[in-house]
Design an enzyme around this catalytic site. Structure first.
Site, mmCIF file in Angstrom:
data_model
loop_
_atom_site.group_PDB
_atom_site.id
_atom_site.type_symbol
_atom_site.label_atom_id
_atom_site.label_comp_id
_atom_site.label_asym_id
_atom_site.label_seq_id
_atom_site.Cartn_x
_atom_site.Cartn_y
_atom_site.Cartn_z
ATOM 1 N N SER A 60 0.874 -1.171 -0.017
ATOM 2 C CA SER A 60 -0.030 0.005 0.223
ATOM 3 C C SER A 60 0.945 1.291 0.027
ATOM 4 O O SER A 60 0.550 2.203 -0.784
ATOM 5 C CB SER A 60 -1.097 0.029 1.196
ATOM 6 O OG SER A 60 -0.291 -0.253 2.496
ATOM 7 N N ASP A 114 10.925 0.021 -1.295
ATOM 8 C CA ASP A 114 9.992 -1.161 -0.931
ATOM 9 C C ASP A 114 9.385 -0.634 0.503
ATOM 10 O O ASP A 114 9.902 0.167 1.091
ATOM 11 C CB ASP A 114 10.268 -2.588 -0.923
ATOM 12 C CG ASP A 114 9.617 -3.646 -1.251
ATOM 13 O OD1 ASP A 114 8.271 -3.338 -1.205
ATOM 14 O OD2 ASP A 114 9.927 -4.799 -1.513
ATOM 15 N N ALA A 132 7.589 -2.282 4.173
ATOM 16 C CA ALA A 132 7.761 -3.320 5.066
ATOM 17 C C ALA A 132 6.733 -3.234 6.138
ATOM 18 O O ALA A 132 6.192 -2.308 6.443
ATOM 19 C CB ALA A 132 9.206 -2.798 5.888
ATOM 20 N N ASP A 133 6.455 -4.440 6.724
ATOM 21 C CA ASP A 133 5.336 -4.606 7.567
ATOM 22 C C ASP A 133 5.946 -4.309 9.037
ATOM 23 O O ASP A 133 5.063 -4.056 9.939
ATOM 24 C CB ASP A 133 4.868 -6.033 7.451
ATOM 25 C CG ASP A 133 4.167 -6.534 6.165
ATOM 26 O OD1 ASP A 133 3.310 -5.674 5.707
ATOM 27 O OD2 ASP A 133 4.840 -7.168 5.568
ATOM 28 N N LYS A 139 8.770 -8.482 6.205
ATOM 29 C CA LYS A 139 8.067 -8.279 4.896
ATOM 30 C C LYS A 139 7.118 -9.482 4.420
ATOM 31 O O LYS A 139 7.493 -10.590 4.737
ATOM 32 C CB LYS A 139 9.091 -7.790 3.803
ATOM 33 C CG LYS A 139 9.717 -6.520 4.166
ATOM 34 C CD LYS A 139 10.680 -5.845 2.973
ATOM 35 C CE LYS A 139 10.557 -6.139 1.660
ATOM 36 N NZ LYS A 139 9.233 -5.353 1.382
ATOM 37 N N GLY A 140 6.280 -9.181 3.638
ATOM 38 C CA GLY A 140 5.486 -10.369 2.952
ATOM 39 C C GLY A 140 4.057 -10.225 3.289
ATOM 40 O O GLY A 140 3.264 -11.351 3.055
ATOM 41 N N GLY A 141 3.740 -9.290 3.953
ATOM 42 C CA GLY A 141 2.294 -9.087 4.376
ATOM 43 C C GLY A 141 1.239 -8.988 2.907
ATOM 44 O O GLY A 141 0.059 -9.596 2.782
ATOM 45 N N GLY A 142 1.868 -8.524 1.915
ATOM 46 C CA GLY A 142 1.249 -8.777 0.572
ATOM 47 C C GLY A 142 1.361 -9.901 -0.325
ATOM 48 O O GLY A 142 1.047 -10.095 -1.593
ATOM 49 N N GLU A 158 10.548 -9.815 -3.844
ATOM 50 C CA GLU A 158 11.053 -8.635 -3.296
ATOM 51 C C GLU A 158 12.283 -8.972 -2.731
ATOM 52 O O GLU A 158 13.278 -7.982 -2.958
ATOM 53 C CB GLU A 158 10.209 -8.258 -1.844
ATOM 54 C CG GLU A 158 8.834 -7.623 -2.311
ATOM 55 C CD GLU A 158 8.051 -7.513 -1.243
ATOM 56 O OE1 GLU A 158 6.998 -6.337 -1.207
ATOM 57 O OE2 GLU A 158 8.002 -8.105 -0.314
#
Length: 234
Positions: free
Chosen positions: A38, A92, A94-95, A105-108, A114
């Protein structure tokens, strides 16, 4: 006269602030990794405007199909990671980012692509709103991209290790990554030793990639109510 009340800045406004600030680091003729999520969406919107209004010439290397489609709609030239000989900068999201600038990272669901783009980049920049900054990683679930074949057996091994795995599902179906793999999220609550956990996951057959991004980021732009703040990690 009535006094004006201070309206708190929304999370989207903070993300937009960080994304727009990041575009100032992108210059003519650069090859730029385009992250996913987002906050990155705001950055790509601003980058597309700069390409259109200022004639900026760049090549974007997207980390997901949805980022590629967005970039192409905005007139940004894109190439795959194997079609370029270098990447100057990857921007990029980050979560979660801890005080040592280690990240989750990797919530998406894009952390495999990435990470491939990130490790092939000269510099990495993360853009986040202030809610993503934390003292310790782990309150955000740690994503794993896993091969579908044998994934139930892998799930059992993860569970036996006390890692509290859950398959990522949507409408009763496995969420698929752009590489057609499954995602397992680990609900750990806190990660005391990210390096040790990363090494353990690296050696588990069936895991393609985990969402721990360690010693990767160079610069973090954080959207605060007072404005974007640039933090230099390494």
């Amino acid at each position: 006269m009535s006094s004006l009340k201070h309206m708190p800045t929304s999370q989207d406004q903070l993300k937009k602030m960080a994304g727009e600030r990041a575009v100032e680091f992108i210059h003519n003729n650069m090859v730029v990794g385009l992250g996913t999520g987002s906050t990155v969406k705001f950055m790509v919107d601003a980058l597309g405007k700069k390409v259109k209004d200022e004639g900026l010439t760049i090549v974007g290397v997207p980390t997901s199909e949805r980022t590629r489609l967005q970039a192409n709609r905005l007139g940004i030239t894109t190439k795959g990671v194997d079609e370029v000989d270098h990447i100057d900068l990857t921007v990029d999201g980050a979560d979660q980012i801890d005080k040592r600038f280690q990240g989750i990272k990797g919530g998406g669901g894009a952390h495999l692509w990435e990470k491939i783009v990130a490790i092939n980049s000269d510099k990495n920049m993360w853009i986040v709103d202030e809610s993503k900054m934390t003292d310790q990683l782990g309150s955000f679930p740690l994503p794993l991209e896993v091969i579908p074949y044998g994934s139930k057996q892998l799930f059992k091994r993860l569970s036996n290790k006390g890692l509290n795995p859950k398959f990522r599902m949507k409408d009763g179906q496995h969420v698929l990554t752009d590489s057609k793999n499954y995602i397992i999220d680990l609900y750990l609550h806190q990660i005391d030793d990210p390096e040790k956990l990363a090494s353990e996951l690296d050696h588990m057959t069936g895991i393609v990639e985990h969402g721990l991004f360690l010693n990767i980021v160079n610069t973090v732009i954080v959207g605060y109510e007072s404005g974007p703040k640039i933090l230099h990690a390494r």
